[in-house]
Design an enzyme around this catalytic site. Structure first.
Site, PDB file in Angstrom:
ATOM      1  N   ARG A 295      48.422  46.547  31.222  1.00  0.00           N
ATOM      2  CA  ARG A 295      47.485  46.114  30.175  1.00  0.00           C
ATOM      3  C   ARG A 295      46.682  47.234  29.507  1.00  0.00           C
ATOM      4  O   ARG A 295      45.743  46.953  28.758  1.00  0.00           O
ATOM      5  CB  ARG A 295      46.515  45.046  30.706  1.00  0.00           C
ATOM      6  CG  ARG A 295      47.230  43.796  31.150  1.00  0.00           C
ATOM      7  CD  ARG A 295      46.342  42.621  31.349  1.00  0.00           C
ATOM      8  NE  ARG A 295      45.176  42.852  32.160  1.00  0.00           N
ATOM      9  CZ  ARG A 295      44.405  41.910  32.632  1.00  0.00           C
ATOM     10  NH1 ARG A 295      44.689  40.647  32.370  1.00  0.00           N
ATOM     11  NH2 ARG A 295      43.359  42.180  33.350  1.00  0.00           N
ATOM     12  N   ASP A 296      47.004  48.497  29.752  1.00  0.00           N
ATOM     13  CA  ASP A 296      46.287  49.583  29.072  1.00  0.00           C
ATOM     14  C   ASP A 296      47.207  50.797  28.880  1.00  0.00           C
ATOM     15  O   ASP A 296      46.806  51.927  29.116  1.00  0.00           O
ATOM     16  CB  ASP A 296      45.036  49.980  29.854  1.00  0.00           C
ATOM     17  CG  ASP A 296      44.052  50.794  29.020  1.00  0.00           C
ATOM     18  OD1 ASP A 296      44.128  50.748  27.772  1.00  0.00           O
ATOM     19  OD2 ASP A 296      43.206  51.489  29.609  1.00  0.00           O
ATOM     20  N   VAL A 297      48.438  50.533  28.449  1.00  0.00           N
ATOM     21  CA  VAL A 297      49.376  51.632  28.220  1.00  0.00           C
ATOM     22  C   VAL A 297      49.037  52.263  26.879  1.00  0.00           C
ATOM     23  O   VAL A 297      49.064  51.611  25.842  1.00  0.00           O
ATOM     24  CB  VAL A 297      50.843  51.122  28.225  1.00  0.00           C
ATOM     25  CG1 VAL A 297      51.809  52.265  27.910  1.00  0.00           C
ATOM     26  CG2 VAL A 297      51.173  50.483  29.561  1.00  0.00           C
TER      27      VAL A 297
END
Length: 105
Positions: free
Chosen positions: A76-78
């Protein structure tokens, strides 16, 4: 909490008041791998990146994401800031996906 940071080691001391009023301390040690550079730095240093390098980065990123998904998680934070590299030889590197703070199931 009290934190002491070194280049790759973080020591956290937590002072706890026990049930009978006595004070205890717990220590946590976090050891992290020292990585060489992040994707953002690489992108800023190159106006053009050859297709072979891009393919290697994308393939390693896909492998990392597959491994996370296979374990039942979603990163969820690439983003470029969370993609780092460790040099393993001349012009050879391995991708490291970092910052699992927003990970979800």
């Amino acid at each position: 909490l009290q934190t002491i940071k070194a280049e790759t080691v973080e020591l956290i001391r937590e002072n706890i008041e026990g049930e009978t009023g006595e004070h205890k301390s717990k220590f946590y040690v976090t050891v992290m791998e020292l990585l060489d550079f992040e994707l953002t730095q690489k992108l800023k240093s190159y106006l053009f990146m050859d297709l072979n390098s891009v393919k290697k980065i994308v393939a390693q990123l896909i492998m990392a994401l597959r491994c996370i998904h296979k374990a039942g998680f979603v990163h969820r934070d690439v983003k470029p800031d969370n993609i780092m590299f460790k040099t393993i030889g001349k012009n050879r590197y391995v991708l490291k996906l970092i910052d699992f703070g927003l990970i979800g199931k």
